[in-house]
Design an enzyme around this catalytic site. Structure first.
Site, mmCIF file in Angstrom:
data_model
loop_
_atom_site.group_PDB
_atom_site.id
_atom_site.type_symbol
_atom_site.label_atom_id
_atom_site.label_comp_id
_atom_site.label_asym_id
_atom_site.label_seq_id
_atom_site.Cartn_x
_atom_site.Cartn_y
_atom_site.Cartn_z
ATOM 1 N N HIS A 469 38.269 39.355 -29.493
ATOM 2 C CA HIS A 469 37.194 40.282 -29.126
ATOM 3 C C HIS A 469 37.731 41.709 -28.970
ATOM 4 O O HIS A 469 37.240 42.644 -29.603
ATOM 5 C CB HIS A 469 36.558 39.797 -27.810
ATOM 6 C CG HIS A 469 35.505 40.710 -27.284
ATOM 7 N ND1 HIS A 469 34.163 40.420 -27.367
ATOM 8 C CD2 HIS A 469 35.578 41.916 -26.671
ATOM 9 C CE1 HIS A 469 33.463 41.411 -26.833
ATOM 10 N NE2 HIS A 469 34.300 42.332 -26.391
ATOM 11 N N GLU A 470 38.753 41.842 -28.139
ATOM 12 C CA GLU A 470 39.293 43.183 -27.898
ATOM 13 C C GLU A 470 39.893 43.753 -29.179
ATOM 14 O O GLU A 470 39.823 44.954 -29.417
ATOM 15 C CB GLU A 470 40.341 43.155 -26.777
ATOM 16 C CG GLU A 470 39.795 42.734 -25.412
ATOM 17 C CD GLU A 470 38.526 43.467 -24.999
ATOM 18 O OE1 GLU A 470 38.354 44.641 -25.391
ATOM 19 O OE2 GLU A 470 37.691 42.870 -24.296
ATOM 20 N N HIS A 473 37.273 45.486 -31.145
ATOM 21 C CA HIS A 473 37.086 46.875 -30.690
ATOM 22 C C HIS A 473 38.186 47.760 -31.273
ATOM 23 O O HIS A 473 37.935 48.876 -31.717
ATOM 24 C CB HIS A 473 37.169 46.959 -29.166
ATOM 25 C CG HIS A 473 35.957 46.461 -28.447
ATOM 26 N ND1 HIS A 473 34.692 46.922 -28.713
ATOM 27 C CD2 HIS A 473 35.820 45.552 -27.441
ATOM 28 C CE1 HIS A 473 33.822 46.312 -27.902
ATOM 29 N NE2 HIS A 473 34.484 45.472 -27.131
ATOM 30 N N HIS A 476 37.597 48.668 -34.836
ATOM 31 C CA HIS A 476 36.541 49.683 -34.932
ATOM 32 C C HIS A 476 37.149 51.070 -34.729
ATOM 33 O O HIS A 476 36.774 52.034 -35.371
ATOM 34 C CB HIS A 476 35.491 49.396 -33.848
ATOM 35 C CG HIS A 476 34.126 49.911 -34.156
ATOM 36 N ND1 HIS A 476 33.092 49.814 -33.259
ATOM 37 C CD2 HIS A 476 33.599 50.516 -35.237
ATOM 38 C CE1 HIS A 476 31.999 50.337 -33.779
ATOM 39 N NE2 HIS A 476 32.279 50.775 -34.984
#
Ligand code: ZN
Length: 677
Positions: A469-470, A473, A476
């Site tokens: 998940h991290e 980020h 991105h």
């Protein structure tokens, strides 16, 4: 006098960043900013251009960010009293400066002039978007307000910034403020070996024999899930859910109650000063969702579709606890415990059984291999660098042999480190004055159980999902192609679209093909055995209805706290109502969840907590294209990279989604993935 925070470095010189440097550096940068803004405006006169006006402003902002980013980061991961004091001393200054810049008449007029000039049409998408955003934000900062209201706006913003910071500190201190010394292992019966080891290590660090339990998540979570001693579970549960409140073992000492009331009242006033009906409306002005009503409908619709399933799940749990364990009434501190036992009996798979298959080195290698195949990038560790703690690591991301960004990794829980997991930016990708490119740098922070002795840290599958998940980020931020800092990487991305890439990446943790790369027994290296894998996948949606409703309960609370219709009501009352409406499980009266709800009171999620669910719809739907074409289909991966990841905040989130997916999002994939019919 030299100040490491004022020097220019490729990466922050962490070892030389000491608390005494913080205030002088920030003071000096703010002073420089004020002076230079006037100089720039004087120079450009009536003809501001991108080069003469926006770029020099970007330079100023970037200088300040480069100094402040490592300070904020260290305050979160190696907190100390002097650092905290220095950090807090800067908050009002930074807030005042941001307000001053955000309400600067001269800057606003210059942006307006540039937007109306012939040059504007010749600028690229990112440049135009950053000008549009600037004008929007000026208006949201009350640029057109009469002086008295403008002043009030500044006062409110400053006070809110202090209150949020204090709120978070209270939670951190309350978490640290409770420990329990247990001398005999027998009193911790049921607790897995990994959690026992953590408790033992904590005891040794305190100079004690036996075990010390804390409220840090790697301790709290296993205790409520596994400890057979019901009274102990009740005790730690009570301590955890009453942190920073008026009840429980620390009652009244760090009570966030008055802070919440003041924060909510000030937010409502802020919205009104700016001409909005309510804070929720103000919050949505910069988001993908259009109105609070639209979000409310979205939340209640999901709750309706989920309710029957959640009720069945709860009934099943009650029956199981009663029939198999003779537990008559199911209390809040029993739910995780019996749920785990039920899950075991149904799937014979526990997070603990999976741990040996997810040693950190293997998981990282698998994660990097996954993004290599999907996005055509490679990740390499940099051994020599200046960090903030022995746990910190640094990696470089390359594409076609060229470095495109770097990220730090700080994986393990420790005292004086804020709980949870997050990604933050350290450097932003942007074009520099000399034509060179500043590469993006990210911090990825988790709070996993540290390695014990010589054994590598072993992660639960949940923790594996967290790191994916991290990392989403991080991608991105790191894979952006934008060169304008205001819309580069995660900058300028609508808040409710920010969780799209992160939740999107989680999907690979559920793909058998990817799991073969991510998993490997820490002693034998063998991948997750097929039967364990099958059971893990089958268990994926265990109690997914209950989990969905829990999230919707928090979402509904957050939204209504910031709606005019609920103004003047007690937080507890609004929460009780939200629970009555969407939850199937009522927590005990002493539960003060809201006092530790740092997302909305100590962070930036106010009237935006719904973003998690909103973005989940987007991410599930985006992943469904990979389900159609193959989870490692590189063309699809590159398409995602070149649309959503590359363009970041430079384009409208819905447009990017549609360009990738070929149509608007639907909730079908999310419901299918969570097993809700
Ligand atoms: Zn996230």
């Amino acid at each position: 006098m030299s100040n490491a925070l004022l020097e220019t470095h490729l990466l922050p010189p962490f070892s030389r960043i000491t608390p005494d440097l913080v205030v002088p550096a920030i003071e000096s940068l703010i002073e420089e900013g004020r002076r230079e803004i006037e100089e720039i405006l004087g120079r450009v006169g009536d003809e501001p251009t991108w080069e003469s006006f926006v770029r020099p402003l970007e330079n100023l902002q970037d200088r300040l960010s480069q100094a402040w980013s490592p300070v904020g980061h260290m305050n979160a991961v190696v907190n100390s009293e002097p650092l905290r004091d220095a950090y807090n001393a800067c908050l009002p200054m930074l807030s005042a400066y941001a307000t001053e810049v955000g309400q600067h008449e001269g800057l606003f007029r210059a942006y307006e002039t540039l937007a109306a000039s012939d040059e504007y049409a010749r600028l690229d998408t990112a440049q135009r978007k950053s000008i549009d955003n600037a004008l929007r934000d000026f208006r949201l900062s009350g640029i057109d307000l009469p002086d008295d209201r403008k002043q009030r706006y500044g006062e409110i913003k400053q006070r809110l910034s202090q209150l949020s910071s204090t709120f978070g500190e209270h939670v951190l201190d309350a978490t640290k403020g409770w420990t329990k010394h247990v001398t005999s292992a027998a009193d911790l019966a049921g607790l897995p070996e990994s959690a026992m080891a953590v408790a033992e290590q904590t005891a040794r660090a305190c100079g004690l024999d036996g075990y010390v339990l804390t409220l840090e998540f790697p301790c709290y979570q296993p205790v409520v899930t596994y400890c057979d001693d019901r009274e102990l579970r009740r005790e730690i549960y009570e301590a955890f859910v009453t942190r920073a409140s008026d009840v429980g073992p620390g009652a009244g000492k760090l009570d966030n109650g008055p802070l919440m009331n003041e924060i909510l009242a000030l937010r409502q006033e802020l919205a009104e000063v700016l001409g909005f009906v309510e804070y929720a409306e103000y919050s949505l002005a910069t988001k993908m969702a259009e109105t609070p009503q639209e979000v409310l409908d979205f939340v209640l619709d999901l709750a309706r579709r989920t309710r029957a399933q959640a009720e069945n799940e709860l009934e099943e749990l009650r029956t199981f606890a009663r029939e198999q364990h003779g537990a008559e009434d199911l209390e809040a501190w029993d739910v995780a415990y019996y749920s785990e036992k039920l899950k075991q009996s149904q799937y014979e798979v526990s997070q603990e059984v999976l741990r040996p298959y997810f040693p950190v080195p293997r998981v990282l290698a698998g994660l990097f291999a996954t993004v290599e195949r999907l996005f055509g990038i490679s990740v390499d560790e940099i051994e020599e660098f200046d960090g903030w703690h022995a746990d910190a690591r640094l990696f470089e991301v390359s594409r076609d042999g060229e470095p495109i960004g770097r990220f730090y990794l700080d994986l393990y829980a420790r005292p004086d480190k804020r709980g949870g997991a997050w990604m933050d930016d350290c450097r932003i990708r942007r074009r520099l004055d000399d034509g060179g490119l500043q590469l993006p740098v990210a911090y990825l922070v988790c709070n996993f159980t540290p390695p014990v002795g010589d054994r590598p840290a072993l992660l639960t599958h949940y923790e594996v999902t967290t790191i994916f998940h991290e990392f989403g980020h991080g991608l991105h931020h790191l894979l952006t192609q934008v060169e304008v800092s205001e819309v580069s990487g995660i900058n300028g991305v609508a808040w409710d679209a920010v969780e799209l890439p992160s939740q999107f990446m989680e999907n690979w943790c559920w793909s058998p093909e990817a799991l073969a790369m991510i998993s490997g027994h820490h002693e034998t290296g063998e991948p997750l055995p097929q039967d364990l894998l099958d059971r893990m996948l089958a268990a994926r949606n265990f109690q997914s209805g209950l989990a969905m409703l829990r999230q919707l309960e928090y979402t509904l609370l957050d939204l209504r706290l910031h709606m005019a219709a609920y103004r003047g009501r007690q937080v507890q009352q609004i929460l009780d109502e939200a629970r009555a409406e969407v939850a199937v499980l009522a927590p005990p009266d002493f539960n003060r969840f809201q006092h530790g709800f740092t997302h909305i009171f100590g962070g930036g999620y106010a009237a935006g907590y719904y973003s998690y669910k909103w973005a989940q719809v987007l991410s599930a739907d985006a992943f469904s294209l990979f389900e159609e074409r193959g989870v490692f289909d590189q063309a699809t991966g590159e398409h995602f990279r070149d649309t959503v990841l590359a363009s970041g905040g430079s384009r409208d989130a819905m447009d990017l989604f549609v360009e990738f997916r070929g149509r608007k999002p639907t909730v079908d994939a999310l419901l299918r993935h969570t097993g809700i019919a």
